[in-house]
Design a protein around this motif. Structure first.
Motif, PDB file in Angstrom:
ATOM      1  N   ALA A  57      -3.573  24.663  -9.802  1.00 50.90           N
ATOM      2  CA  ALA A  57      -1.886  25.888  -9.776  1.00 50.90           C
ATOM      3  C   ALA A  57      -2.714  27.451  -8.898  1.00 50.90           C
ATOM      4  O   ALA A  57      -4.269  27.015  -8.443  1.00 50.90           O
ATOM      5  CB  ALA A  57      -2.324  26.020 -11.702  1.00 50.90           C
ATOM      6  N   ALA A  58      -1.897  27.938  -8.747  1.00 51.77           N
ATOM      7  CA  ALA A  58      -2.567  29.533  -7.695  1.00 51.77           C
ATOM      8  C   ALA A  58      -3.665  30.038  -8.761  1.00 51.77           C
ATOM      9  O   ALA A  58      -2.899  30.099  -9.723  1.00 51.77           O
ATOM     10  CB  ALA A  58      -0.704  29.888  -7.326  1.00 51.77           C
ATOM     11  N   ALA A  59      -4.062  30.796  -7.231  1.00 50.81           N
ATOM     12  CA  ALA A  59      -4.852  32.119  -8.195  1.00 50.81           C
ATOM     13  C   ALA A  59      -4.032  33.134  -8.179  1.00 50.81           C
ATOM     14  O   ALA A  59      -3.103  33.361  -7.513  1.00 50.81           O
ATOM     15  CB  ALA A  59      -5.660  31.767  -7.557  1.00 50.81           C
ATOM     16  N   GLN A  60      -4.283  34.091  -9.141  1.00 52.04           N
ATOM     17  CA  GLN A  60      -4.468  35.567  -8.401  1.00 52.04           C
ATOM     18  C   GLN A  60      -5.921  35.727  -8.433  1.00 52.04           C
ATOM     19  O   GLN A  60      -6.498  35.740  -9.167  1.00 52.04           O
ATOM     20  CB  GLN A  60      -3.451  35.783  -9.846  1.00 52.04           C
ATOM     21  CG  GLN A  60      -3.335  37.837 -10.237  1.00 52.04           C
ATOM     22  CD  GLN A  60      -2.640  38.286 -11.256  1.00 52.04           C
ATOM     23  OE1 GLN A  60      -1.033  37.562 -10.871  1.00 52.04           O
ATOM     24  NE2 GLN A  60      -2.913  38.941 -11.887  1.00 52.04           N
ATOM     25  N   THR A  61      -5.966  36.663  -7.912  1.00 51.34           N
ATOM     26  CA  THR A  61      -6.583  37.502  -7.287  1.00 51.34           C
ATOM     27  C   THR A  61      -6.682  39.027  -6.958  1.00 51.34           C
ATOM     28  O   THR A  61      -5.598  38.859  -6.338  1.00 51.34           O
ATOM     29  CB  THR A  61      -7.031  37.028  -6.092  1.00 51.34           C
ATOM     30  OG1 THR A  61      -7.384  35.398  -5.446  1.00 51.34           O
ATOM     31  CG2 THR A  61      -8.402  37.794  -5.488  1.00 51.34           C
ATOM     32  N   ASP A 104      -4.818  30.460  -0.269  1.00 51.59           N
ATOM     33  CA  ASP A 104      -4.392  28.895  -0.142  1.00 51.59           C
ATOM     34  C   ASP A 104      -2.662  29.340  -0.705  1.00 51.59           C
ATOM     35  O   ASP A 104      -2.620  30.510  -1.263  1.00 51.59           O
ATOM     36  CB  ASP A 104      -5.062  28.506  -1.320  1.00 51.59           C
ATOM     37  CG  ASP A 104      -6.401  27.527  -1.199  1.00 51.59           C
ATOM     38  OD1 ASP A 104      -6.965  27.520   0.233  1.00 51.59           O
ATOM     39  OD2 ASP A 104      -6.553  27.370  -1.965  1.00 51.59           O
ATOM     40  N   GLU A 105      -2.059  28.266  -0.731  1.00 47.59           N
ATOM     41  CA  GLU A 105      -0.229  28.160  -0.549  1.00 47.59           C
ATOM     42  C   GLU A 105      -0.501  28.175  -2.158  1.00 47.59           C
ATOM     43  O   GLU A 105      -0.149  28.288  -2.884  1.00 47.59           O
ATOM     44  CB  GLU A 105       0.367  27.127   0.293  1.00 47.59           C
ATOM     45  CG  GLU A 105      -0.129  27.645   1.839  1.00 47.59           C
ATOM     46  CD  GLU A 105       0.714  26.507   2.175  1.00 47.59           C
ATOM     47  OE1 GLU A 105       2.045  25.314   1.300  1.00 47.59           O
ATOM     48  OE2 GLU A 105       0.942  25.374   3.153  1.00 47.59           O
ATOM     49  N   VAL A 133      -0.104  32.947   5.269  1.00 45.97           N
ATOM     50  CA  VAL A 133      -0.039  32.123   4.507  1.00 45.97           C
ATOM     51  C   VAL A 133       0.372  31.938   3.832  1.00 45.97           C
ATOM     52  O   VAL A 133       1.989  32.925   2.827  1.00 45.97           O
ATOM     53  CB  VAL A 133      -0.963  32.373   3.317  1.00 45.97           C
ATOM     54  CG1 VAL A 133      -1.277  31.090   2.325  1.00 45.97           C
ATOM     55  CG2 VAL A 133      -2.570  32.474   3.854  1.00 45.97           C
ATOM     56  N   ALA A 134       1.540  30.540   4.038  1.00 47.70           N
ATOM     57  CA  ALA A 134       2.935  29.854   3.033  1.00 47.70           C
ATOM     58  C   ALA A 134       3.077  30.249   1.506  1.00 47.70           C
ATOM     59  O   ALA A 134       1.740  30.208   0.634  1.00 47.70           O
ATOM     60  CB  ALA A 134       3.231  28.799   3.049  1.00 47.70           C
ATOM     61  N   ASP A 135       4.458  30.669   0.552  1.00 39.78           N
ATOM     62  CA  ASP A 135       4.454  31.420  -0.674  1.00 39.78           C
ATOM     63  C   ASP A 135       3.371  32.315  -1.121  1.00 39.78           C
ATOM     64  O   ASP A 135       2.701  31.888  -2.378  1.00 39.78           O
ATOM     65  CB  ASP A 135       3.873  30.080  -1.491  1.00 39.78           C
ATOM     66  CG  ASP A 135       5.573  28.760  -0.852  1.00 39.78           C
ATOM     67  OD1 ASP A 135       6.741  29.612  -0.421  1.00 39.78           O
ATOM     68  OD2 ASP A 135       4.999  27.587  -0.953  1.00 39.78           O
ATOM     69  N   VAL A 164       7.241  34.182   1.552  1.00 35.88           N
ATOM     70  CA  VAL A 164       6.536  35.251   1.430  1.00 35.88           C
ATOM     71  C   VAL A 164       6.864  36.288   0.266  1.00 35.88           C
ATOM     72  O   VAL A 164       8.096  36.589   1.221  1.00 35.88           O
ATOM     73  CB  VAL A 164       5.484  35.989   2.791  1.00 35.88           C
ATOM     74  CG1 VAL A 164       5.007  37.485   2.207  1.00 35.88           C
ATOM     75  CG2 VAL A 164       4.453  35.229   3.234  1.00 35.88           C
ATOM     76  N   THR A 165       6.028  36.976  -0.197  1.00 35.31           N
ATOM     77  CA  THR A 165       6.679  38.510  -0.949  1.00 35.31           C
ATOM     78  C   THR A 165       6.371  39.299  -1.321  1.00 35.31           C
ATOM     79  O   THR A 165       4.774  39.583  -1.667  1.00 35.31           O
ATOM     80  CB  THR A 165       6.976  37.757  -3.119  1.00 35.31           C
ATOM     81  OG1 THR A 165       7.946  36.705  -2.457  1.00 35.31           O
ATOM     82  CG2 THR A 165       7.570  38.836  -3.306  1.00 35.31           C
TER      83      THR A 165
END
Length: 230
Positions: A34-38, A55-56, A75-77, A105-106
């Motif tokens: 899944a997506a990561a939060q950094t 990563d996307e 980087v997309a999304d 991108v947000t």
């Protein structure tokens, strides 16, 4: 088309440190990640380094009140957000402090400045699904030429652009002998007069625009396009 702010927290993530992205596995082996939060801290080039390593679909959270160098978000999304008070400061000249150069991108909660520079936030040509919400763009310009702009959507085709609840203030332009368009724009959709392309599904509302100064003229605060030069 109205947008629900719930989209800004839609990703299931986990925190893993200042720069390296952490990954949360879903399901069994081979099921993917899944997506990561950094969390990003330290100012200077740390945010661009985190973007380059992301990563996307990841989320970058700026976790301090430092000043960061200008960034290109390629980087997309990717979501960049903060609950603190960091500043992304441009390098002056004709570039943007924050350049959005990937779809999806947000940007949320950022303070963006560019003293002596032309642009605050720029959505590059032909980029879709850009979301710019609850940011402050201030102290941009003067450059002595072209049009100082808080948020600009570049030429080309665009779909699903959201610019909502931003504060754009204290933009300044001054005339020089080679000034071109010594004007000021709050939010600008930069149309190509010869080939204006298509822009669809746009939401621009609840933005506060104030303190725009030019010794030549004022442009529309919330919606405009490049004037004809012919």
């Amino acid at each position: 088309m109205a947008h629900d702010d719930s989209r800004f927290t839609r990703r299931t993530t986990m925190r893993t440190g200042a720069v390296a992205a952490g990954l949360l596995a879903l399901g069994g082996a081979g099921a993917g990640t899944a997506a990561a939060q950094t969390t990003v801290t330290g100012g200077g080039g740390a945010l661009q380094a985190a973007i380059d390593a992301a990563d996307e679909g990841d989320t970058l959270v700026i976790g301090d009140d430092e000043t960061y160098d200008p960034v290109v978000v390629g980087v997309a999304d990717l979501t960049i957000e903060t609950g603190n008070d960091p500043v992304i400061e441009g390098a002056g000249g004709t570039g943007a402090a924050v350049s959005v150069d990937a779809d999806g991108v947000t940007l949320s909660g950022l303070t963006v400045t560019n003293p002596g520079g032309l642009l605050g936030i720029k959505v590059e040509p032909d980029i879709d699904d850009a979301t710019i919400v609850r940011n402050t763009v201030e102290e941009v310009g003067p450059t002595g030429r072209f049009g100082v702009t808080g948020i600009v959507v570049g030429q080309g085709d665009h779909d699903d652009i959201t610019i909502v609840n931003n504060a754009i203030r204290n933009l300044d332009q001054e005339t020089t002998d080679d000034s071109g368009f010594p004007t000021v724009n709050g939010i600008l959709f930069d149309a190509d007069n010869d080939d204006p392309e298509t822009i669809t599904d746009v939401t621009v509302n609840n933005n506060v625009i104030e303190g725009l100064e030019s010794d030549a003229s004022h442009r529309w605060g919330s919606w405009s396009s490049t004037p004809s030069t012919g």
